[in-house]
Design a protein around this motif. Structure first.
Motif, PDB file in Angstrom:
ATOM      1  N   SER A  71       0.785  -1.274   0.119  1.00 61.13           N
ATOM      2  CA  SER A  71       0.093  -0.025  -0.102  1.00 61.13           C
ATOM      3  C   SER A  71       0.848   1.228  -0.044  1.00 61.13           C
ATOM      4  O   SER A  71       2.122   0.988   0.415  1.00 61.13           O
ATOM      5  N   THR A  72       0.447   2.218  -0.475  1.00 62.66           N
ATOM      6  CA  THR A  72       1.261   3.794  -0.432  1.00 62.66           C
ATOM      7  C   THR A  72       0.165   4.722   0.728  1.00 62.66           C
ATOM      8  O   THR A  72       0.776   5.863   1.011  1.00 62.66           O
ATOM      9  N   ASP A  73      -0.816   4.197   1.086  1.00 60.32           N
ATOM     10  CA  ASP A  73      -1.703   4.895   1.985  1.00 60.32           C
ATOM     11  C   ASP A  73      -2.149   4.244   3.236  1.00 60.32           C
ATOM     12  O   ASP A  73      -2.905   5.015   4.126  1.00 60.32           O
ATOM     13  N   LEU A  74      -2.078   2.877   3.428  1.00 60.25           N
ATOM     14  CA  LEU A  74      -2.141   2.167   4.632  1.00 60.25           C
ATOM     15  C   LEU A  74      -3.802   2.039   4.707  1.00 60.25           C
ATOM     16  O   LEU A  74      -4.257   1.529   5.597  1.00 60.25           O
ATOM     17  N   VAL A  75      -4.537   2.358   3.524  1.00 61.34           N
ATOM     18  CA  VAL A  75      -5.923   1.999   3.621  1.00 61.34           C
ATOM     19  C   VAL A  75      -6.234   1.170   2.439  1.00 61.34           C
ATOM     20  O   VAL A  75      -7.131   0.195   2.450  1.00 61.34           O
ATOM     21  N   ASN A  76      -5.771   1.637   1.383  1.00 60.83           N
ATOM     22  CA  ASN A  76      -6.173   0.733  -0.024  1.00 60.83           C
ATOM     23  C   ASN A  76      -4.815  -0.237  -0.063  1.00 60.83           C
ATOM     24  O   ASN A  76      -3.778   0.358  -0.025  1.00 60.83           O
ATOM     25  N   TRP A  77      -5.216  -1.452   0.037  1.00 57.01           N
ATOM     26  CA  TRP A  77      -4.183  -2.616  -0.013  1.00 57.01           C
ATOM     27  C   TRP A  77      -4.284  -3.445  -1.526  1.00 57.01           C
ATOM     28  O   TRP A  77      -5.448  -3.618  -1.700  1.00 57.01           O
ATOM     29  N   THR A  78      -2.945  -3.844  -1.817  1.00 56.00           N
ATOM     30  CA  THR A  78      -2.985  -4.931  -3.072  1.00 56.00           C
ATOM     31  C   THR A  78      -2.675  -6.105  -2.462  1.00 56.00           C
ATOM     32  O   THR A  78      -1.572  -6.338  -1.715  1.00 56.00           O
ATOM     33  N   ASP A  79      -3.385  -7.159  -2.640  1.00 58.71           N
ATOM     34  CA  ASP A  79      -3.073  -8.491  -2.199  1.00 58.71           C
ATOM     35  C   ASP A  79      -2.307  -9.162  -3.195  1.00 58.71           C
ATOM     36  O   ASP A  79      -2.888  -9.371  -4.351  1.00 58.71           O
ATOM     37  N   HIS A  80      -1.061  -9.623  -3.064  1.00 62.45           N
ATOM     38  CA  HIS A  80      -0.098 -10.046  -3.941  1.00 62.45           C
ATOM     39  C   HIS A  80      -0.273 -11.690  -3.850  1.00 62.45           C
ATOM     40  O   HIS A  80       0.675 -12.325  -4.658  1.00 62.45           O
ATOM     41  N   GLY A  81      -1.145 -12.229  -3.075  1.00 64.87           N
ATOM     42  CA  GLY A  81      -1.116 -13.403  -2.950  1.00 64.87           C
ATOM     43  C   GLY A  81      -0.014 -14.277  -2.172  1.00 64.87           C
ATOM     44  O   GLY A  81       0.743 -13.645  -1.343  1.00 64.87           O
ATOM     45  N   ALA A  82      -0.045 -15.610  -2.543  1.00 64.00           N
ATOM     46  CA  ALA A  82       0.811 -16.380  -1.647  1.00 64.00           C
ATOM     47  C   ALA A  82       2.142 -16.137  -2.074  1.00 64.00           C
ATOM     48  O   ALA A  82       2.433 -16.331  -3.257  1.00 64.00           O
ATOM     49  N   VAL A  83       3.356 -15.914  -1.366  1.00 55.94           N
ATOM     50  CA  VAL A  83       4.881 -15.640  -1.808  1.00 55.94           C
ATOM     51  C   VAL A  83       5.447 -16.902  -1.750  1.00 55.94           C
ATOM     52  O   VAL A  83       6.496 -17.331  -2.328  1.00 55.94           O
ATOM     53  N   LEU A  84       4.950 -17.923  -0.831  1.00 52.43           N
ATOM     54  CA  LEU A  84       5.759 -18.978  -0.570  1.00 52.43           C
ATOM     55  C   LEU A  84       4.750 -19.979   0.228  1.00 52.43           C
ATOM     56  O   LEU A  84       3.684 -19.488   0.767  1.00 52.43           O
ATOM     57  N   SER A  85       4.862 -21.604   0.069  1.00 51.37           N
ATOM     58  CA  SER A  85       3.894 -22.314   0.661  1.00 51.37           C
ATOM     59  C   SER A  85       4.735 -23.500   1.228  1.00 51.37           C
ATOM     60  O   SER A  85       5.956 -23.897   0.858  1.00 51.37           O
ATOM     61  N   VAL A  86       4.159 -24.211   1.971  1.00 49.38           N
ATOM     62  CA  VAL A  86       5.107 -25.444   2.464  1.00 49.38           C
ATOM     63  C   VAL A  86       4.932 -26.550   1.562  1.00 49.38           C
ATOM     64  O   VAL A  86       5.878 -27.421   1.580  1.00 49.38           O
ATOM     65  N   ASP A  87       4.105 -26.355   0.404  1.00 50.78           N
ATOM     66  CA  ASP A  87       4.387 -27.405  -0.555  1.00 50.78           C
ATOM     67  C   ASP A  87       5.731 -27.151  -1.524  1.00 50.78           C
ATOM     68  O   ASP A  87       5.997 -28.156  -2.158  1.00 50.78           O
ATOM     69  N   ASP A  88       6.065 -25.925  -1.383  1.00 48.40           N
ATOM     70  CA  ASP A  88       7.541 -25.585  -2.051  1.00 48.40           C
ATOM     71  C   ASP A  88       8.630 -26.236  -1.455  1.00 48.40           C
ATOM     72  O   ASP A  88       9.717 -26.074  -1.809  1.00 48.40           O
ATOM     73  N   LEU A  89       8.484 -26.881  -0.178  1.00 46.10           N
ATOM     74  CA  LEU A  89       9.489 -27.178   0.754  1.00 46.10           C
ATOM     75  C   LEU A  89       9.870 -28.559   0.831  1.00 46.10           C
ATOM     76  O   LEU A  89       8.691 -29.321   1.044  1.00 46.10           O
ATOM     77  N   SER A  90      11.108 -28.972   1.050  1.00 39.87           N
ATOM     78  CA  SER A  90      11.081 -30.489   1.048  1.00 39.87           C
ATOM     79  C   SER A  90      11.262 -31.242   2.479  1.00 39.87           C
ATOM     80  O   SER A  90      11.142 -32.291   2.784  1.00 39.87           O
ATOM     81  N   TRP A  91      11.476 -29.975   3.308  1.00 39.19           N
ATOM     82  CA  TRP A  91      11.690 -30.339   4.807  1.00 39.19           C
ATOM     83  C   TRP A  91      10.576 -30.163   5.679  1.00 39.19           C
ATOM     84  O   TRP A  91      10.572 -30.185   6.852  1.00 39.19           O
ATOM     85  N   ALA A  92       9.415 -29.612   5.450  1.00 34.14           N
ATOM     86  CA  ALA A  92       8.251 -29.327   6.300  1.00 34.14           C
ATOM     87  C   ALA A  92       7.139 -29.235   5.371  1.00 34.14           C
ATOM     88  O   ALA A  92       7.236 -29.202   4.230  1.00 34.14           O
ATOM     89  N   ASP A  93       6.011 -29.581   6.037  1.00 38.18           N
ATOM     90  CA  ASP A  93       4.791 -29.654   5.684  1.00 38.18           C
ATOM     91  C   ASP A  93       3.622 -28.906   6.154  1.00 38.18           C
ATOM     92  O   ASP A  93       2.624 -29.030   5.899  1.00 38.18           O
ATOM     93  N   ASN A  94       3.860 -28.190   7.259  1.00 36.55           N
ATOM     94  CA  ASN A  94       2.795 -27.789   7.993  1.00 36.55           C
ATOM     95  C   ASN A  94       3.540 -26.349   8.942  1.00 36.55           C
ATOM     96  O   ASN A  94       4.956 -26.168   8.685  1.00 36.55           O
ATOM     97  N   TYR A  95       2.750 -25.667   9.642  1.00 34.41           N
ATOM     98  CA  TYR A  95       3.229 -24.650  10.448  1.00 34.41           C
ATOM     99  C   TYR A  95       3.892 -23.399   9.880  1.00 34.41           C
ATOM    100  O   TYR A  95       5.167 -22.998  10.217  1.00 34.41           O
ATOM    101  N   ALA A  96       3.342 -22.911   8.997  1.00 34.95           N
ATOM    102  CA  ALA A  96       3.879 -21.622   8.216  1.00 34.95           C
ATOM    103  C   ALA A  96       3.400 -20.455   9.102  1.00 34.95           C
ATOM    104  O   ALA A  96       2.641 -19.812   8.597  1.00 34.95           O
TER     105      ALA A  96
END
Length: 328
Positions: A71-96
Motif C-alpha cells: 500500500s501507499t496510503d495504508l488504507v487501500n491494499w493490494t493482495d499479491h497472494g501467497a509468496v511461498l507455501s510449505v508445498d514448496d519445501l522438501s523439509w516441512a509440511d505445516n506450521y507456516a
C-alpha cells in the motif's frame, strides 16, 4: 433551503464516516485470515506487509502459506497472494508461522518458520511437532520466493518467529523464539544463506520472561528489542548495539483477551507505525470462535527515545493520507 442543504450534507457525512474510519483491522480486500504482520518499506516507496495465513477455523495453527500485501496510503491494499507455501519445501509440511523479510545486495530475503509432526496438547509427551527456520530469496518484494538452501538454517534448537535486522554496516542479525533458547542472536553470513559462528546469548539486564515473536529496529543511534512478553503483552528493551546489553523499558501495548499478539514496528513517510494482530469474533464464519486479523496504530516516542504506550483504536491509521497533507 440553506438549512435543508446543510442538514443533507451532515447526514451524508454521517453515513460516510463509518466507511472512512472503520479501517482497523486493516481491509486487505480479501476474506483470508491474516496474522503476524512483518512491515517493511522498500526502494519503491511502498509499505509491504508479510503475513502468516490462518486457515479458516483452523484446529490448531495448521498453516500452509505466507502472503504479502502492499500500500501507499495504508488504507487501500493490494493482495499479491501467497509468496511461498510449505508445498514448496522438501523439509516441512505445516506450521507456516510468523515470517520476516529483508533486502540486501539487490535481493529480497524471506525468513520463515515451518515444521512437521503433531502437537498433542492433551498428552504433551506424545507430541512429535518440530519447527525450524528457512530462508527464501526473490528478485521481487512480492515473490515468488524460492527456498534458498533446501533445508532449515539449523535443526536444533527448535525455533520459530524469526526477525531479521540488517544494520547500517550491512551486517544481518537473526533473532528468534527457541525452545528453552530465547534471547539468543545469530549473525547471518554475507550471502544470507547460513549463520556464521555460534548463537550468542544476549544480556537482557536480568529480565527474561517467556516470550515469542521478537522484532528489532533502530531509531537514531538506539536499538530496540521488542516482543510479546508472556506471548501477549508487547514490551521492549533499548540498547546501543544490536546485540545488547539491553535495558528493559516496559509495556508498549497491553494484552487483549487471553490471546497471543505478534507485531512489527516501522517508520513510513515520517510516521512511526505499530502493526499487530487482534483476535476478533467472526460472525460470518462457520466456526463460533475468535480469529486473527491484522491491525495498525500510530507509535509515538518521548524525547528520551522511550516509547509511549499504545491503545487499540477502531480508526487505526485510516487518516494516514490526511496526516501527510498536514505535515510541515
Amino acid at each position: 433551503m440553506k438549512r435543508e442543504l446543510l442538514s443533507s450534507v451532515a447526514v451524508a457525512m454521517a453515513l460516510l464516516a463509518p466507511v472512512s474510519s472503520a479501517q482497523n483491522p486493516l481491509d486487505f480486500g480479501s476474506d483470508i485470515r491474516t496474522a503476524d504482520p512483518s512491515a517493511h518499506v522498500w526502494q519503491d516507496g511502498k509499505m509491504y506487509l508479510y503475513t502468516s495465513h490462518d486457515e479458516e477455523c483452523q484446529p490448531d495453527f495448521f498453516m500452509k502459506d505466507w502472503h504479502v500485501f502492499s500500500s501507499t496510503d495504508l488504507v487501500n491494499w493490494t493482495d499479491h497472494g501467497a509468496v511461498l507455501s510449505v508445498d514448496d519445501l522438501s523439509w516441512a509440511d505445516n506450521y507456516a508461522w510468523a515470517p520476516d523479510a529483508a533486502y540486501k545486495d539487490g535481493k529480497y530475503y524471506f525468513v520463515f518458520p515451518a515444521g512437521t509432526g503433531h502437537k498433542d496438547r492433551v498428552n504433551p509427551e506424545k507430541s512429535t511437532k518440530w519447527m525450524g527456520i528457512g530462508v527464501a530469496v526473490s528478485d521481487s518484494p512480492t515473490g515468488p520466493f524460492k527456498d534458498a538452501i533446501g533445508e532449515p538454517l539449523w535443526r536444533e534448537p527448535y525455533a520459530n518467529d524469526p526477525a531479521l535486522f540488517i544494520d547500517d554496516d550491512g551486517q544481518a542479525y537473526l533473532y528468534f523464539h527457541g525452545s528453552n533458547f530465547d534471547y539468543y542472536v545469530a549473525e547471518m553470513a554475507d550471502d544470507m544463506r547460513s549463520i556464521k559462528g555460534d548463537f550468542q546469548k544476549m544480556d537482557m539486564g536480568g529480565h527474561e520472561p517467556k516470550m515469542e515473536g521478537p522484532w528489532v529496529f533502530k531509531r537514531g543511534d538506539k536499538y530496540y528489542f521488542t516482543m510479546p512478553e508472556g506471548n501477549r503483552v508487547l514490551t521492549y528493551y533499548m540498547a546501543d548495539s544490536p546485540k545488547g546489553p539491553w535495558e528493559y523499558q516496559g509495556v508498549i501495548m497491553e494484552q487483549e483477551h487471553e490471546s497471543n499478539n505478534h507485531h512489527s514496528i516501522v517508520e513510513y513517510k515520517g510516521q512511526w507505525l505499530l502493526f499487530y494482530h487482534r483476535w476478533l469474533d467472526t460472525p460470518e464464519s462457520d466456526c463460533n470462535k475468535k480469529q486473527r486479523h491484522v491491525a495498525a496504530e500510530y507509535l509515538q516516542f518521548n524525547e528520551d527515545g522511550t516509547i509511549q504506550k499504545v491503545k487499540r483504536t477502531k480508526e487505526g491509521v485510516s487518516d494516514f493520507a490526511e496526516r501527510l497533507k498536514m505535515a510541515p
